[in-house]
Design a protein around this motif. Structure first.
Motif, short mmCIF file in Angstrom:
data_model
loop_
_atom_site.label_atom_id
_atom_site.label_comp_id
_atom_site.label_asym_id
_atom_site.label_seq_id
_atom_site.Cartn_x
_atom_site.Cartn_y
_atom_site.Cartn_z
N GLY A 30 -9.33 6.42 3.16
CA GLY A 30 -9.23 7.86 2.95
C GLY A 30 -7.99 8.47 3.56
N HIS A 31 -7.14 7.65 4.18
CA HIS A 31 -5.94 8.17 4.84
C HIS A 31 -4.72 7.81 4.00
CE1 HIS A 31 -2.78 8.75 7.86
NE2 HIS A 31 -3.66 9.46 8.55
N VAL A 32 -3.78 8.76 3.88
CA VAL A 32 -2.62 8.54 3.03
C VAL A 32 -1.76 7.37 3.53
CG1 VAL A 32 -1.15 10.19 4.28
CG2 VAL A 32 -0.72 9.72 1.87
N GLY A 33 -1.81 7.10 4.84
CA GLY A 33 -1.01 5.99 5.37
C GLY A 33 -1.41 4.64 4.81
N ARG A 34 -2.64 4.54 4.31
CA ARG A 34 -3.11 3.29 3.70
C ARG A 34 -2.44 3.04 2.35
NH1 ARG A 34 -4.43 -0.66 1.35
NH2 ARG A 34 -6.43 -1.78 1.35
N HIS A 35 -1.87 4.08 1.76
CA HIS A 35 -1.38 3.98 0.38
C HIS A 35 0.13 4.17 0.26
CE1 HIS A 35 -5.62 4.13 -0.65
NE2 HIS A 35 -5.72 5.21 0.11
N LEU A 36 0.83 4.33 1.40
CA LEU A 36 2.28 4.53 1.35
C LEU A 36 2.99 3.22 1.07
CD1 LEU A 36 3.07 6.89 4.37
CD2 LEU A 36 3.29 7.42 1.94
N ALA A 37 3.91 3.26 0.12
CA ALA A 37 4.76 2.10 -0.14
C ALA A 37 6.20 2.53 0.08
CB ALA A 37 4.58 1.61 -1.58
N GLY B 216 5.86 3.70 9.19
CA GLY B 216 5.05 2.89 10.10
C GLY B 216 4.08 3.74 10.91
N LYS B 217 4.53 4.92 11.31
CA LYS B 217 3.64 5.82 12.07
C LYS B 217 2.43 6.22 11.23
CE LYS B 217 3.54 10.56 13.81
NZ LYS B 217 2.59 11.00 12.77
N TRP B 218 2.65 6.54 9.96
CA TRP B 218 1.51 6.91 9.10
C TRP B 218 0.58 5.73 8.86
CZ3 TRP B 218 0.05 11.67 7.17
CH2 TRP B 218 0.91 12.72 7.46
N ARG B 219 1.14 4.56 8.73
CA ARG B 219 0.27 3.38 8.58
C ARG B 219 -0.56 3.14 9.83
NH1 ARG B 219 4.76 -0.59 5.63
NH2 ARG B 219 4.48 0.26 3.51
N ASN B 220 0.06 3.35 11.00
CA ASN B 220 -0.69 3.18 12.24
C ASN B 220 -1.82 4.20 12.34
OD1 ASN B 220 0.80 1.01 13.19
ND2 ASN B 220 2.29 2.30 14.25
N ASP B 221 -1.58 5.42 11.87
CA ASP B 221 -2.64 6.44 11.89
C ASP B 221 -3.81 5.99 11.01
OD1 ASP B 221 -1.09 7.97 13.53
OD2 ASP B 221 -0.41 9.35 11.96
N ALA B 222 -3.50 5.34 9.86
CA ALA B 222 -4.57 4.83 9.01
C ALA B 222 -5.30 3.68 9.69
CB ALA B 222 -3.99 4.38 7.67
N LEU B 223 -4.55 2.78 10.33
CA LEU B 223 -5.18 1.65 11.03
C LEU B 223 -6.12 2.13 12.12
CD1 LEU B 223 -2.04 -0.66 11.29
CD2 LEU B 223 -4.20 -1.31 10.21
N ALA B 224 -5.78 3.24 12.77
CA ALA B 224 -6.62 3.75 13.86
C ALA B 224 -8.02 4.14 13.38
CB ALA B 224 -5.94 4.95 14.53
N LEU B 225 -8.17 4.40 12.07
CA LEU B 225 -9.48 4.76 11.52
C LEU B 225 -10.35 3.55 11.25
CD1 LEU B 225 -8.33 7.51 8.99
CD2 LEU B 225 -9.26 7.83 11.29
N GLY B 226 -9.74 2.35 11.27
CA GLY B 226 -10.50 1.13 11.05
C GLY B 226 -10.80 0.90 9.57
N PRO B 227 -11.32 -0.30 9.25
CA PRO B 227 -11.59 -0.64 7.85
C PRO B 227 -12.54 0.31 7.15
CG PRO B 227 -11.71 -2.60 9.25
CD PRO B 227 -11.60 -1.43 10.17
N GLU B 228 -13.41 0.96 7.92
CA GLU B 228 -14.39 1.85 7.29
C GLU B 228 -13.76 3.16 6.83
OE1 GLU B 228 -14.61 0.81 10.44
OE2 GLU B 228 -16.05 -0.85 10.29
#
Length: 488
Positions: free
Chosen positions: A465-472, A449-461
């Protein structure tokens, strides 16, 4: 007033009337399947239909079930295994509640309460039930639409020592509501019933305390609520799925409430989930617990990025589910294969009770044609291996990722992690190394969840490019199954 035997006989007749509307009961082969399942549920033989008139046989079966503590519920559960959520099953569950209420009140005639409580139709029924049960009942099944149905439902609930039974507490709350609305005669009838039952049960003091004191609000629970969403493929029609869901918000135990099942095309699933979440949030408007989403997925959907499906998709800026909830994946195949459950329970106990001693296993297939055989063997031999890191994402074919998942499921591994497109990505490898070292394996969901939040902080744009967007993460708790086990 009706005598006890008449009360029970009329209930048995009502159950038989409902059963005779069932196609399962009317057809010889399906009726025999239902009878066998009922015998299994009861743990006792059920006489087969002898070919004479159906109704007397049904009446005999129903009366035999009503003579057993949980027999009426066993009867309906076994029929539900065959018919799923049919009209007959929907008609039977309220009658099961009534059987349990009659048993609780020692076969008393409750009929005089029915017209009064049936007139109580309020959006506050669920909150009244929560208050009457001291928050043990968090949500009502869909057939509880009136005060009468809620009263019957609560009569089957366990009562801890030193507390007023929830059904009687609900009657007291209903009487207060009728007083507020000026229906004094209805209120007095309910209070008269409560006084009589409190004398019979020796609960006069508890009833008095309930009626003359404001109960303190319970502290917010730290036990999460769960919305479990299951996609089951239609075996007869490609590209279509049965979507079923369960809501669980009882902080004292695992008592999921099943929702309706809908039949949908694959591209309709995200929209249906969005509507379901919106409906659940409306039901849980006053819930003070965190909410976790769990998706029970079949093979072909395991790699679907469900945590990035949207809420409020009709707006310019929809909200990814990962922004509002921890989102976990579960395996439909494992839930449906009881033969895989013993090692699953063993490895879950290892992860839950000794997280610091638990270990991940990185899958690194080589040229060995028997690799997947040895992967399964190693996972089974190593009792500490509770998390499998895949070398490829699981696809909808029989490729490497799917064979790794299969080895993990057979070995009972409760946790699996992968990159949704490229498990060889160095950023993924570094992230997983950090996740697996962070406070042991007991905090897997929080770390992902922490890595996903780090990806969310970058916004849709920038989040792609962040690994948190692709973690399952597949995290399968065998102690939280979606409802009573039925036949596969």
């Amino acid at each position: 007033m009706r005598g006890p035997e008449r009360v029970r006989n009329e209930l048995a007749v009502a159950i038989v009337d409902a059963l005779q509307e069932s196609a399962t009961v009317r057809q010889t082969s399906s009726r025999e399947l239902w009878r066998e399942m009922l015998a299994s549920e009861l743990g006792a033989p059920v006489e087969p239909f002898g070919g004479d008139r159906l109704r007397p046989w049904l009446l005999q079966v129903v009366k035999a079930c009503m003579a057993v503590g949980d027999g009426a519920a066993c009867l309906v559960r076994s029929l539900e295994y065959v018919e799923q959520e049919s009209a007959t099953v929907a008609a039977l569950w309220p009658l099961v509640d009534e059987v349990e209420a009659v048993d609780f009140f020692d076969s008393a005639d409750l009929g005089h309460l029915r017209p009064v409580l049936e007139s109580l139709r309020t959006i506050e029924l669920a909150s009244m039930a929560r208050r009457a049960s001291r928050s043990r009942v968090q949500e009502l099944p869909r057939w509880c639409q009136t005060g009468w149905q809620v009263f019957l439902r609560l009569a089957g609930q366990n009562t801890p020592p030193g507390e007023l039974p929830p059904s009687m507490a609900f009657v007291a709350l209903a009487a207060d509501r009728f007083v507020e609305e000026g229906w004094m005669e209805a209120a007095e009838g309910l209070r008269r019933f409560n006084r009589g039952q409190s004398q019979r049960l020796g609960l006069e003091g508890l009833l008095g305390e309930w009626q003359h004191s404001e109960l303190p609000q319970p502290a917010p629970s730290v036990v999460p609520a769960y919305l479990m969403i299951q996609f089951e493929p239609d075996r007869n029609e490609d590209g279509r799925y049965y979507l079923t869901h369960w809501r669980q918000s009882d902080s004292t135990g695992w008592h999921p409430v099943r929702g309706e099942t809908v039949h949908l095309c694959r591209d309709e699933l995200p929209g249906a989930v969005e509507r379901l979440i919106e409906e659940s949030e409306a039901r849980w408007a006053d819930l003070r617990q965190p909410v976790i989403l769990e998706f029970v997925l079949p093979w072909e959907l395991l790699n679907e990025p469900v945590e990035w499906w949207s809420k409020d998709s009709g707006h310019l800026d929809p909200t990814p589910l990962a922004m509002d909830y921890p989102v976990l994946i579960r395996s439909l195949e494992r839930l449906q294969r009881a033969a895989w459950h013993r090692p699953w329970h063993a490895k879950w106990r290892q992860l839950k009770e000794r997280p610091a001693d638990s270990q991940p296993h990185w899958s690194r297939p080589g040229e060995d044609g028997a690799y997947f055989f040895h992967l399964e063997r190693e996972l089974k031999e190593d009792g500490h291996a509770v998390c499998l890191v895949l070398s490829e994402p699981p696809g909808d074919d029989s490729g490497t990722g799917r064979r790794e998942v299969l080895a993990g499921l057979r070995a009972g591994v409760p946790a699996m992690i992968w990159h949704r497109s490229d498990c060889s990505d160095p950023h993924f490898q570094d992230a997983i190394s950090e996740i697996l070292q962070d406070r042991g394996l007991g905090s897997l969901a929080e770390s992902v969840g922490k890595w996903r939040n780090d990806a969310l902080a970058l916004g849709p744009e920038g989040w792609d490019g962040h690994v948190g967007r692709h973690l399952a993460i597949l995290l399968d708790d065998p102690e939280r199954k979606p409802g009573p086990p039925g036949p596969v």
